[in-house]
Write a protein that holds these residues in place. Structure first.
Motif, PDB file in Angstrom:
ATOM      1  N   ASP A  76     -26.500 157.728  -8.394  1.00  0.00           N
ATOM      2  CA  ASP A  76     -26.225 157.273  -9.752  1.00  0.00           C
ATOM      3  C   ASP A  76     -27.212 157.990 -10.669  1.00  0.00           C
ATOM      4  OD1 ASP A  76     -26.134 155.858 -12.209  1.00  0.00           O
ATOM      5  OD2 ASP A  76     -25.422 154.056 -11.194  1.00  0.00           O
TER       6      ASP A  76
ATOM      7  N   VAL B 208     -27.109 157.237   0.332  1.00  0.00           N
ATOM      8  CA  VAL B 208     -26.840 156.601  -0.960  1.00  0.00           C
ATOM      9  C   VAL B 208     -28.141 156.361  -1.727  1.00  0.00           C
ATOM     10  CG1 VAL B 208     -25.755 154.655  -2.131  1.00  0.00           C
ATOM     11  CG2 VAL B 208     -24.840 155.447   0.061  1.00  0.00           C
ATOM     12  N   TRP B 209     -28.160 156.817  -2.979  1.00  0.00           N
ATOM     13  CA  TRP B 209     -29.269 156.533  -3.899  1.00  0.00           C
ATOM     14  C   TRP B 209     -28.706 155.658  -5.016  1.00  0.00           C
ATOM     15  CZ3 TRP B 209     -34.420 157.499  -3.604  1.00  0.00           C
ATOM     16  CH2 TRP B 209     -35.176 157.298  -4.745  1.00  0.00           C
ATOM     17  N   PRO B 210     -28.849 154.333  -4.920  1.00  0.00           N
ATOM     18  CA  PRO B 210     -28.164 153.419  -5.849  1.00  0.00           C
ATOM     19  C   PRO B 210     -29.003 153.056  -7.065  1.00  0.00           C
ATOM     20  CG  PRO B 210     -29.186 152.159  -4.108  1.00  0.00           C
ATOM     21  CD  PRO B 210     -29.578 153.605  -3.869  1.00  0.00           C
ATOM     22  N   THR B 211     -28.367 152.326  -7.983  1.00  0.00           N
ATOM     23  CA  THR B 211     -29.034 151.710  -9.123  1.00  0.00           C
ATOM     24  C   THR B 211     -28.685 150.220  -9.121  1.00  0.00           C
ATOM     25  OG1 THR B 211     -28.976 153.733 -10.431  1.00  0.00           O
ATOM     26  CG2 THR B 211     -29.229 151.689 -11.651  1.00  0.00           C
TER      27      THR B 211
ATOM     28  N   ILE C 265     -29.945 144.180  -5.011  1.00  0.00           N
ATOM     29  CA  ILE C 265     -29.502 144.731  -3.726  1.00  0.00           C
ATOM     30  C   ILE C 265     -30.228 144.002  -2.602  1.00  0.00           C
ATOM     31  CG2 ILE C 265     -29.226 146.807  -2.339  1.00  0.00           C
ATOM     32  CD1 ILE C 265     -29.463 148.443  -4.896  1.00  0.00           C
TER      33      ILE C 265
ATOM     34  N   LEU D 116     -20.677 150.320  -7.028  1.00  0.00           N
ATOM     35  CA  LEU D 116     -20.850 151.274  -5.937  1.00  0.00           C
ATOM     36  C   LEU D 116     -20.635 150.628  -4.577  1.00  0.00           C
ATOM     37  CD1 LEU D 116     -21.608 154.116  -5.027  1.00  0.00           C
ATOM     38  CD2 LEU D 116     -24.012 153.452  -5.169  1.00  0.00           C
ATOM     39  N   LYS D 117     -21.023 149.365  -4.462  1.00  0.00           N
ATOM     40  CA  LYS D 117     -20.888 148.659  -3.195  1.00  0.00           C
ATOM     41  C   LYS D 117     -19.433 148.610  -2.732  1.00  0.00           C
ATOM     42  CE  LYS D 117     -21.852 144.155  -1.054  1.00  0.00           C
ATOM     43  NZ  LYS D 117     -22.269 142.761  -1.326  1.00  0.00           N
TER      44      LYS D 117
ATOM     45  N   HIS E 149     -24.220 148.426 -11.670  1.00  0.00           N
ATOM     46  CA  HIS E 149     -24.010 149.720 -11.020  1.00  0.00           C
ATOM     47  C   HIS E 149     -23.863 149.531  -9.509  1.00  0.00           C
ATOM     48  CE1 HIS E 149     -25.203 152.258 -14.563  1.00  0.00           C
ATOM     49  NE2 HIS E 149     -25.662 151.076 -14.923  1.00  0.00           N
ATOM     50  N   TRP E 150     -24.714 148.677  -8.954  1.00  0.00           N
ATOM     51  CA  TRP E 150     -24.650 148.424  -7.517  1.00  0.00           C
ATOM     52  C   TRP E 150     -23.373 147.673  -7.144  1.00  0.00           C
ATOM     53  CZ3 TRP E 150     -25.292 149.482  -2.806  1.00  0.00           C
ATOM     54  CH2 TRP E 150     -25.199 148.506  -1.803  1.00  0.00           C
TER      55      TRP E 150
ATOM     56  N   ILE F 282     -28.515 153.595   3.025  1.00  0.00           N
ATOM     57  CA  ILE F 282     -28.863 153.363   1.621  1.00  0.00           C
ATOM     58  C   ILE F 282     -30.378 153.219   1.472  1.00  0.00           C
ATOM     59  CG2 ILE F 282     -28.419 150.884   1.928  1.00  0.00           C
ATOM     60  CD1 ILE F 282     -27.637 150.767  -1.014  1.00  0.00           C
TER      61      ILE F 282
END
Length: 506
Positions: free
Chosen positions: A128, A17-20, A53, A28-29, A24-25, A44
């Motif tokens: 993202d 996972v490449w989050p923002t 995060i 996605l979470k 957004h997180w 992640i």
């Protein structure tokens, strides 16, 4: 039992996972937690100064990307940028232009990390596109990847890199605040926004990334080319929210996937809500990114709230306003979804973040929108067009503006009726948005991609996509025919003239 264990382990996979950060997180979470419940192993990548995060509180494998910045430095910089964007002239994203490349570089240049990721043999990468680099990691690890997003600036990424066939004549560009019914002037404005976003990306944002991606991969390439390899695009809206427009098979709409039924409120909150009697309550929050307001603005807002008969629950971390009325209570945090689902909630004052608006749609609550930046102007434009919200401008609004907006939304039954219509549409789906999102992630994992859903436009050059070579060929043919016809006519005229002169002499 052994058979079941082996069967279950065969179905599970490994997800990178490449989050923002921020909303957004939060969105996605929810997807990752569902994947985790289904037995998938989640890893992640989290920057060391991440603002929202908290890697100590998530049940996933975590790889920390070390940066020189501290959390406090980033928060101070973010607050400065937000203030400029809200009250002054909007600027290019601080994350796009400064932090994002450093975060990417901290992962790509870490050979030890890349070796561990390579050895883990991931099945898929979830990224993202607002924060570039997830697609580059997927390319280096040779694994399929999908995107989870709301929109990009001017929708450039979806249109140009994703191949989405949108037209500026009726599809409003991101941040435009327009609807799908535009006047000539609005269509002109929308066309210029499309063009401006294209110029901004092509000449100010992408060149640096194109050079970086080419250097890392050791071959000439572009960021857009790599992004175009996404197997699926999970868009965090849906047709209860969006204006209709054409989309592609590898675009799936999963808006409201985080929404859920309301839970009972804590005792103190429930007592306060019940004390409102028949008038009910108003829920007010400006989201997680705006921590406080100027003293003048907070006093102006508090003055308006003090004049309504409803009780108000205001999420606010700043100094207590002097004009705060006895009907208003301040909270550093509120259970927003549970309050919106409470039968006594009459209206929702919101900064128009997508997550909050979807919770209001889910529970059928009309809104007063105070958009400030990003997608918020677009979100309130959609809610106004659907008859569930009134907008006020934070920069110019007075206490009477906010008071009037609240009175309209609360006292005019059409807003509640429209909100309930949207709520019924949202709930009337064959599959929940969360199940749909998880299905497509697992689909890509099972089939090691979804190439059959990607349009052939990704293999065309820009002039082939717009058929400019075909148009040029046809124009050349027409020009050649016209040239030949003209030459023939001139020759015939010359021949006829010469014959006529000969006869005249005779």
């Amino acid at each position: 039992m052994l058979h079941l264990c082996f069967f279950d382990s065969g179905r599970s996979g490994k997800v990178l996972v490449w989050p923002t950060d921020f909303s957004h997180w939060i969105n996605l979470k929810v997807i990752l937690e569902e994947l985790h419940l289904r037995g998938h192993e989640i890893t992640i990548l989290v920057p060391s100064p991440s603002l929202t995060i908290d890697h100590t509180k998530i049940p996933f494998n975590v790889e920390i990307l070390q940066l020189s910045e501290t959390k406090e430095t980033l928060m101070e910089e973010l607050n400065t940028i937000l203030y400029t964007s809200i009250f002054e002239v909007p600027s290019l994203s601080w994350w796009d232009m400064q932090v994002k490349l450093r975060v990417c570089d901290s992962a790509i240049t870490n050979k030890e990390l890349l070796s561990r990721l390579q050895a883990a043999k991931f099945d898929i990468c979830v990224a993202d596109p607002l924060s570039f680099c997830g697609e580059l990691l997927a390319e280096l690890l040779n694994i399929p990847f999908i995107y989870s997003l709301r929109f990009s600036y001017g929708s450039f990424i979806e249109r140009v890199c994703g191949g989405l066939p949108t037209s500026s004549s009726y599809v409003p560009g991101s941040t435009s605040g327009l609807t799908d019914h535009m006047t000539f002037v609005q269509r002109l404005e929308n066309w210029l926004l499309y063009a401006m976003s294209g110029v901004t990306y092509l000449y100010f944002i992408l060149p640096e990334w194109d050079e970086y991606y080419s250097k890392v991969l050791g071959k000439p390439t572009t960021l857009c080319e790599i992004m175009g390899k996404a197997e699926m695009w999970l868009i965090r809206t849906s047709w209860d929210f969006e204006f209709p427009y054409p989309y592609l098979p590898n675009f799936e709409f999963v808006g409201g996937l985080h929404c859920k039924p309301a839970k009972p409120l804590p005792k103190e909150l429930e007592e306060f809500v019940q004390s409102s009697g028949e008038e009910g309550v108003v829920v007010f929050t400006l989201g997680s990114m705006v921590q406080n307001l100027t003293e003048e603005k907070s006093n102006m807002i508090a003055s308006a709230l003090a004049q309504i008969p409803q009780k108000v629950l205001w999420r606010y971390a700043g100094k207590k306003p002097d004009t705060l009325g006895p009907n208003t209570r301040l909270y550093e945090w509120i259970p927003q979804n549970d309050l919106l689902g409470h039968p006594k909630t009459r209206a929702f004052i919101t900064h128009c973040g997508t997550n909050g608006i979807y919770e209001a749609i889910y529970h059928g609550v009309p809104m007063v929108g105070i958009p400030m930046f990003g997608d918020q102007t677009d979100n309130i434009a959609r809610m106004k067009a659907k008859g569930v919200a009134v907008e006020v401008d934070l920069r110019t609004m007075t206490s009477s503006d906010l008071l009037d907006a609240l009175k309209v939304v609360i006292n005019n039954p059409s807003y509640k009726e429209s909100a309930m219509i949207l709520s019924r549409i949202h709930h009337d789906q064959p599959v929940t948005p969360l199940d749909r999102a998880v299905f497509w992630i697992e689909f890509v994992m099972r089939h090691k991609g979804a190439k059959h859903l990607r349009p052939a436009s990704h293999n065309l050059t820009w002039y082939q996509y717009h058929s400019l070579d075909v148009i040029g060929f046809l124009l050349a043919c027409v020009a050649a025919i016209m040239f030949l016809v003209t030459k023939c006519c001139l020759f015939c005229c010359w021949k006829f003239g010469k014959t006529g002169q000969k006869k005249k002499r005779e």
